[in-house]
Write a protein that holds these residues in place. Structure first.
Motif, PDB file in Angstrom:
ATOM      1  N   TYR A  81      41.141 -27.747  10.261  1.00 15.22           N
ATOM      2  CA  TYR A  81      40.396 -28.609  11.544  1.00 15.22           C
ATOM      3  C   TYR A  81      39.156 -27.594  11.620  1.00 15.22           C
ATOM      4  N   PRO A  82      37.996 -28.153  11.903  1.00 15.60           N
ATOM      5  CA  PRO A  82      37.717 -29.426  11.658  1.00 15.60           C
ATOM      6  C   PRO A  82      37.981 -29.894  10.328  1.00 15.60           C
ATOM      7  N   ALA A  83      38.018 -31.270   9.901  1.00 17.73           N
ATOM      8  CA  ALA A  83      38.121 -31.872   8.714  1.00 17.73           C
ATOM      9  C   ALA A  83      36.965 -31.593   7.868  1.00 17.73           C
ATOM     10  N   GLY A  84      37.427 -31.383   6.695  1.00 17.93           N
ATOM     11  CA  GLY A  84      36.507 -30.845   5.632  1.00 17.93           C
ATOM     12  C   GLY A  84      36.126 -29.358   5.848  1.00 17.93           C
ATOM     13  N   GLY A  85      36.722 -28.604   6.654  1.00 20.13           N
ATOM     14  CA  GLY A  85      36.808 -27.080   6.812  1.00 20.13           C
ATOM     15  C   GLY A  85      35.290 -26.576   7.845  1.00 20.13           C
ATOM     16  N   ILE A 107      46.630 -24.316  16.782  1.00 20.37           N
ATOM     17  CA  ILE A 107      46.873 -23.023  15.930  1.00 20.37           C
ATOM     18  C   ILE A 107      45.426 -22.391  15.376  1.00 20.37           C
ATOM     19  N   ARG A 108      45.548 -21.008  15.775  1.00 18.24           N
ATOM     20  CA  ARG A 108      44.557 -20.290  15.486  1.00 18.24           C
ATOM     21  C   ARG A 108      44.261 -19.904  14.094  1.00 18.24           C
ATOM     22  N   PRO A 109      43.113 -19.676  13.736  1.00 20.73           N
ATOM     23  CA  PRO A 109      42.714 -19.397  12.299  1.00 20.73           C
ATOM     24  C   PRO A 109      43.816 -18.338  11.745  1.00 20.73           C
ATOM     25  N   GLY A 135      42.048 -23.590  13.804  1.00 21.36           N
ATOM     26  CA  GLY A 135      41.917 -23.602  12.435  1.00 21.36           C
ATOM     27  C   GLY A 135      42.782 -24.769  12.178  1.00 21.36           C
ATOM     28  N   ALA A 136      43.623 -25.283  12.881  1.00 19.12           N
ATOM     29  CA  ALA A 136      44.658 -26.323  12.540  1.00 19.12           C
ATOM     30  C   ALA A 136      45.312 -26.835  14.003  1.00 19.12           C
ATOM     31  N   VAL A 137      45.678 -28.056  13.772  1.00 14.11           N
ATOM     32  CA  VAL A 137      46.631 -28.479  14.850  1.00 14.11           C
ATOM     33  C   VAL A 137      47.969 -29.215  14.401  1.00 14.11           C
ATOM     34  N   LEU A 138      48.962 -28.987  15.041  1.00  9.12           N
ATOM     35  CA  LEU A 138      50.250 -29.574  14.590  1.00  9.12           C
ATOM     36  C   LEU A 138      50.974 -30.547  15.816  1.00  9.12           C
ATOM     37  N   VAL A 156      52.813 -19.829  12.440  1.00  3.55           N
ATOM     38  CA  VAL A 156      52.981 -20.884  11.795  1.00  3.55           C
ATOM     39  C   VAL A 156      52.462 -20.780  10.405  1.00  3.55           C
ATOM     40  N   THR A 157      53.152 -21.025   9.712  1.00  2.00           N
ATOM     41  CA  THR A 157      52.867 -20.805   8.083  1.00  2.00           C
ATOM     42  C   THR A 157      53.145 -22.393   7.376  1.00  2.00           C
ATOM     43  N   TRP A 158      52.580 -22.619   6.541  1.00  2.00           N
ATOM     44  CA  TRP A 158      52.730 -23.899   5.707  1.00  2.00           C
ATOM     45  C   TRP A 158      52.240 -23.491   4.324  1.00  2.00           C
TER      46      TRP A 158
END
Length: 161
Positions: A81-85, A107-109, A135-138, A156-158
């Motif tokens: 996030y955002p899409a594409g980096g 979610i922060r970077p 840097g991400a949203v869940l 959060v990890t993935w």
């Protein structure tokens, strides 16, 4: 003879590969193919999820719109996030065309939770902001954050990060 011409198209619609339902099945299997393992480490333990990934602008614009089948351990990760980096930026989400309540987790970077918007109201078009660059949203099924005691600051990890 005309009767036969009417029945043939109707019969074809019943087949699994015909008509509009096959598009839906294909879209669902495409989504299932893009799932990854995600965990949230909270004060009461580690919680595991299997989430879909929305990485393109098109996928992120659609999100979980029109969905009513969100599993307790499912959801969608908008990453990057955002899409594409690019550099993290403040996120703004809404619930347009989304019939199910959602917990929106920003979610922060560094992987920590910046903000949780719990039980976002279905169909509401009011913007929900992250309040800071993320840097991400869940998105999880509405109420899951409270049930699992997931809180701001949790990690959060993935798979793939």
């Amino acid at each position: 003879m005309k009767f036969r011409y009417v029945l043939l198209p109707l019969a074809l619609c019943v087949l699994p590969t015909a008509c509009s339902q096959s598009g839906t099945a294909s879209a669902n299997s495409d989504s299932a193919a893009k799932t990854i393992a995600l965990t949230v480490a909270s004060s009461n333990g580690v919680h595991s999820f299997q989430v879909e990934v929305a990485s393109t602008s098109t996928e992120q614009e659609k999100g979980l719109m029109f969905r009513t089948d969100i599993a307790d351990n499912g959801g969608m990760l908008f990453w990057p996030y955002p899409a594409g980096g690019g550099a993290p930026k403040e996120a703004s989400f809404w619930m347009k065309n989304t019939p199910s309540p959602l917990d929106i987790i920003f979610i922060r970077p560094n992987g920590t939770i910046a903000r949780i918007a719990e039980n976002a109201i279905p169909e509401d078009e009011t913007p929900i902001s992250s309040g800071e660059p993320v840097g991400a949203v869940l998105e999880l099924k509405g109420g899951r954050s409270a049930e699992l005691e997931i809180a701001e600051g949790d990690k959060v990890t993935w798979t793939g990060k």
